[in-house]
Design a protein around this motif. Structure first.
Motif, short mmCIF file in Angstrom:
data_model
loop_
_atom_site.label_atom_id
_atom_site.label_comp_id
_atom_site.label_asym_id
_atom_site.label_seq_id
_atom_site.Cartn_x
_atom_site.Cartn_y
_atom_site.Cartn_z
N GLY A 38 20.57 -0.48 -28.45
CA GLY A 38 21.36 -0.52 -27.21
C GLY A 38 22.02 0.82 -27.00
O GLY A 38 22.79 1.29 -27.84
N GLY A 39 21.65 1.47 -25.89
CA GLY A 39 22.24 2.76 -25.59
C GLY A 39 21.41 3.92 -26.10
O GLY A 39 20.50 3.76 -26.93
N GLY A 40 21.76 5.10 -25.60
CA GLY A 40 20.94 6.28 -25.82
C GLY A 40 20.93 6.81 -27.25
O GLY A 40 19.91 7.34 -27.70
N VAL A 41 22.04 6.66 -27.97
CA VAL A 41 22.10 7.25 -29.31
C VAL A 41 21.10 6.56 -30.23
O VAL A 41 20.32 7.21 -30.94
N ALA A 42 21.12 5.22 -30.19
CA ALA A 42 20.16 4.47 -31.01
C ALA A 42 18.73 4.77 -30.57
O ALA A 42 17.82 4.89 -31.40
N GLU A 43 18.56 4.91 -29.27
CA GLU A 43 17.24 5.21 -28.72
C GLU A 43 16.68 6.51 -29.36
O GLU A 43 15.54 6.56 -29.81
N ILE A 44 17.50 7.53 -29.41
CA ILE A 44 17.04 8.81 -29.95
C ILE A 44 16.85 8.73 -31.46
O ILE A 44 15.84 9.20 -31.99
N GLN A 218 17.15 0.52 -11.62
CA GLN A 218 18.11 1.21 -12.49
C GLN A 218 18.10 0.49 -13.82
O GLN A 218 18.18 -0.74 -13.88
N VAL A 219 17.99 1.26 -14.90
CA VAL A 219 18.03 0.71 -16.26
C VAL A 219 19.33 1.20 -16.90
O VAL A 219 19.50 2.40 -17.09
N SER A 220 20.24 0.29 -17.17
CA SER A 220 21.53 0.71 -17.76
C SER A 220 22.23 -0.45 -18.43
O SER A 220 22.16 -1.57 -17.94
N ARG A 221 22.95 -0.12 -19.49
CA ARG A 221 23.87 -1.11 -20.04
C ARG A 221 24.82 -1.55 -18.92
O ARG A 221 25.06 -0.81 -17.97
N ALA A 225 30.83 2.57 -15.91
CA ALA A 225 30.51 3.99 -15.71
C ALA A 225 29.12 4.17 -15.09
O ALA A 225 28.83 5.21 -14.50
N LYS A 226 28.27 3.16 -15.22
CA LYS A 226 26.91 3.24 -14.66
C LYS A 226 26.89 2.77 -13.21
O LYS A 226 25.85 2.73 -12.57
N ASP A 227 28.03 2.33 -12.73
CA ASP A 227 28.23 1.87 -11.34
C ASP A 227 27.19 0.85 -10.85
O ASP A 227 26.58 1.03 -9.78
N TYR A 248 17.36 -4.36 -11.57
CA TYR A 248 18.44 -3.81 -12.40
C TYR A 248 18.26 -4.38 -13.80
O TYR A 248 18.40 -5.58 -14.03
N VAL A 249 17.92 -3.51 -14.74
CA VAL A 249 17.66 -3.96 -16.11
C VAL A 249 18.80 -3.53 -17.01
O VAL A 249 19.15 -2.34 -17.07
N GLY A 250 19.37 -4.48 -17.70
CA GLY A 250 20.41 -4.15 -18.66
C GLY A 250 20.17 -4.88 -19.96
O GLY A 250 19.30 -5.75 -20.04
N SER A 285 12.96 -3.88 -25.46
CA SER A 285 12.03 -4.26 -24.37
C SER A 285 11.43 -2.99 -23.75
O SER A 285 11.49 -2.79 -22.53
N ASP A 286 10.88 -2.16 -24.61
CA ASP A 286 10.48 -0.81 -24.17
C ASP A 286 9.27 -0.83 -23.24
O ASP A 286 9.22 -0.06 -22.27
N LEU A 287 8.33 -1.70 -23.54
CA LEU A 287 7.15 -1.76 -22.68
C LEU A 287 7.54 -2.22 -21.28
O LEU A 287 7.05 -1.68 -20.27
N PHE A 308 24.72 12.00 -20.78
CA PHE A 308 23.47 12.67 -20.39
C PHE A 308 22.68 11.80 -19.43
O PHE A 308 22.41 12.18 -18.30
N GLY A 309 22.34 10.59 -19.89
CA GLY A 309 21.54 9.69 -19.04
C GLY A 309 20.06 9.84 -19.35
O GLY A 309 19.30 10.41 -18.57
N LEU A 310 19.67 9.31 -20.52
CA LEU A 310 18.25 9.40 -20.91
C LEU A 310 17.34 8.76 -19.88
O LEU A 310 16.18 9.18 -19.71
N THR A 311 17.85 7.75 -19.20
CA THR A 311 17.03 7.03 -18.23
C THR A 311 16.52 7.96 -17.12
O THR A 311 15.48 7.69 -16.53
N1 UDP Z 1 18.01 0.87 -22.31
C1 UDP Z 1 17.20 -0.17 -22.71
N2 UDP Z 1 17.41 -1.40 -22.20
C2 UDP Z 1 18.41 -1.64 -21.32
C3 UDP Z 1 19.27 -0.59 -20.93
C4 UDP Z 1 19.04 0.66 -21.45
O1 UDP Z 1 16.26 0.03 -23.50
O2 UDP Z 1 18.53 -2.78 -20.89
C5 UDP Z 1 17.72 2.20 -22.83
C6 UDP Z 1 17.33 3.19 -21.76
O3 UDP Z 1 15.94 3.08 -21.47
C7 UDP Z 1 17.72 4.50 -22.43
C8 UDP Z 1 18.96 4.11 -23.23
O4 UDP Z 1 18.89 2.71 -23.44
O5 UDP Z 1 16.71 4.93 -23.31
C9 UDP Z 1 20.23 4.42 -22.48
O6 UDP Z 1 20.52 5.76 -22.63
P1 UDP Z 1 21.39 6.53 -21.58
O7 UDP Z 1 21.57 7.90 -22.11
O8 UDP Z 1 20.79 6.41 -20.23
O9 UDP Z 1 22.79 5.75 -21.51
P2 UDP Z 1 23.82 5.20 -22.62
O10 UDP Z 1 23.56 3.73 -22.73
O11 UDP Z 1 23.58 5.94 -23.89
O12 UDP Z 1 25.17 5.45 -22.02
#
Ligand code: UDP
Length: 397
Positions: A38-44, A218-221, A225-227, A248-250, A285-287, A308-311
């Motif tokens: 969940g979120g960009g840090v874990a993603e990276i 829009q893909v965001s938690r 802040a993601k409005d 809207y995917v969260g 749910s990457d695919l 940053f906003g990896l999305t």
């Molecule tokens: N993401 C995801 N599923 C979701 C929402 C977000 O896999 O339902 C992923 C998104 O694809 C991106 C990362 O989580 O790789 C979010 O990173 P970003 O830097 O955009 O925002 P952060 O959540 O770190 O503030």
């Protein structure tokens, strides 16, 4: 493994990384953050850790522990650092310190390099041995709430160096070196690699999304802040001009206790509108996310605050134009009128949504420029190289 990136970034880039990594063979590095998913840090980290390992570095990743009280405090930290306002008191700081102490007995602190991500585990540095500590900050700390920054900076100043994502996040009040390293996406991950149209269609069908109506995603938690509310309002305005759908995917993140509250606010704003697909998908749910981004005519990242906003890079890599909030790391990726549009309001967002839906070919041009921009600047090989160089410098090698 690293060689697999050569067709995308070129042999020379890979050779450079391998050469730098040779100087770090056998060095132990521990990444520490506050959530596995969940979120960009874990993603990276999910992608960066295996790559570093492949290069002969003895790298591991640990997630700190905390109870709901601790994560409420760290979320309040996060908000107050990014928004410049808050109401944190000594009570909150004590809870933060208590959990640093608990984690100091559970996280091994004796790696050659301790690579600590974000404020949540930053206080672990208090328990440092004579090794190299690097603080990697992923959020906007340019205008923090002063009491929170005063508290946090007493820890940050004990690090050997720190890393920020955007030049404007730089802190003139810090003595330690500050490296500017924007985050990155992995072009070979399930989330970002090329997938077949059939797969895209199958995913759309599964979620009852029409193929023949333009899609905005829009893909965001679920984070204010993601409005998310602004995205829905902008979409509702756009719908007056172009028949379209919003996806809207969260997903939840274990270190974000506000997700559920914000999700409920969003449900209210959607108000049963059938062309808004509000999806709460499990982490990983990457695919599906890959498919939604590819199926879109344009992708939104309408943040009000953003590290940053990896999305954004994820969408640009798929040649989709992006409408992004003019904040934090988004303007590094969205070059206004070149790879997408930067906006500061619901009306502005709706204006460019409508424009891109009506001018799809122009949108494709922005998207293809976006892909090149990401190739040059925001792929994982570049961030990996920057991390290795920062480690070398910080270790005095
Ligand atoms: N993401 C995801 N599923 C979701 C929402 C977000 O896999 O339902 C992923 C998104 O694809 C991106 C990362 O989580 O790789 C979010 O990173 P970003 O830097 O955009 O925002 P952060 O959540 O770190 O503030």
């Amino acid at each position: 493994m690293i060689e697999k990136y050569a067709p995308i970034v070129g042999e020379q880039e890979i050779d450079g990384i391998v050469k730098i990594a040779e100087k770090l063979k056998g060095v132990s590095v521990l990444h520490v953050n506050s959530t596995k998913a969940g979120g960009g840090v874990a993603e990276i980290l999910n992608r960066m850790v295996p790559l570093m390992k492949d290069l002969g570095i003895n790298v591991d990743w640990k997630v700190i522990r905390g109870d709901s009280e601790f994560f409420n405090v760290t979320k309040a930290f996060h908000n107050s650092l990014q928004n410049g306002a808050g109401n944190l008191t000594d009570e909150h700081f004590k809870i933060y310190d208590k959990w640093q102490e608990i984690n100091s007995t559970e996280v091994p602190l004796d790696y050659d390099v301790m690579f600590i991500h974000d404020p949540q585990p930053a206080g672990l540095v208090k328990y440092r041995k004579n090794n190299t500590w690097i603080w990697r900050c992923h959020i906007d700390i340019s205008n923090p709430y002063p009491p929170t920054w005063k508290f946090l900076s007493q820890y940050v100043s004990q690090y050997k160096s720190m890393i920020i994502s955007v030049p404007s996040f730089g802190r003139d009040d810090m003595e330690i070196p500050q490296f500017i390293i924007p985050p990155s996406i992995d072009p070979l991950s399930v989330k970002n690699s090329q997938i077949h149209d059939v797969t895209v269609r199958r995913v759309l069908k599964k979620y009852d999304i029409k193929e023949d109506k333009p899609i905005i995603t829009q893909v965001s938690r679920f984070d204010r802040a993601k409005d998310p509310i602004g995205v829905i309002k902008a979409f509702k305005l756009t719908r007056n001009h172009v028949d379209s759908q919003l996806v809207y995917v969260g997903s939840p993140a274990s270190d974000d206790p506000e997700g559920e509250i914000v999700y409920n606010e969003v449900v209210k704003e959607v108000d049963g509108e059938k062309d808004i697909h509000l999806l709460m998908l499990p982490p990983g749910s990457d695919l599906e996310i890959n498919a939604f981004q590819r199926a879109s005519s344009l992708v939104m990242q309408k943040s009000i605050k953003e590290g940053f906003g990896l999305t954004v890079s994820e969408a640009l890599w798929k040649e989709r134009p992006v409408i992004g909030g003019n904040t934090g790391g988004i303007p590094l990726q969205v070059i206004h009128g070149v790879t997408g549009y930067l906006v500061d309001s619901v009306e502005g967002a709706s204006h460019y949504m409508t424009f891109l839906l009506k001018n799809k070919e122009y949108g494709s041009l922005l998207g293809s420029r976006g892909k090149e921009h990401v190739r040059q600047n925001f792929l994982i090989t570049r961030e990996l190289r920057d991390y290795l160089l920062t480690i070398l410098y910080s270790m005095g090698k």
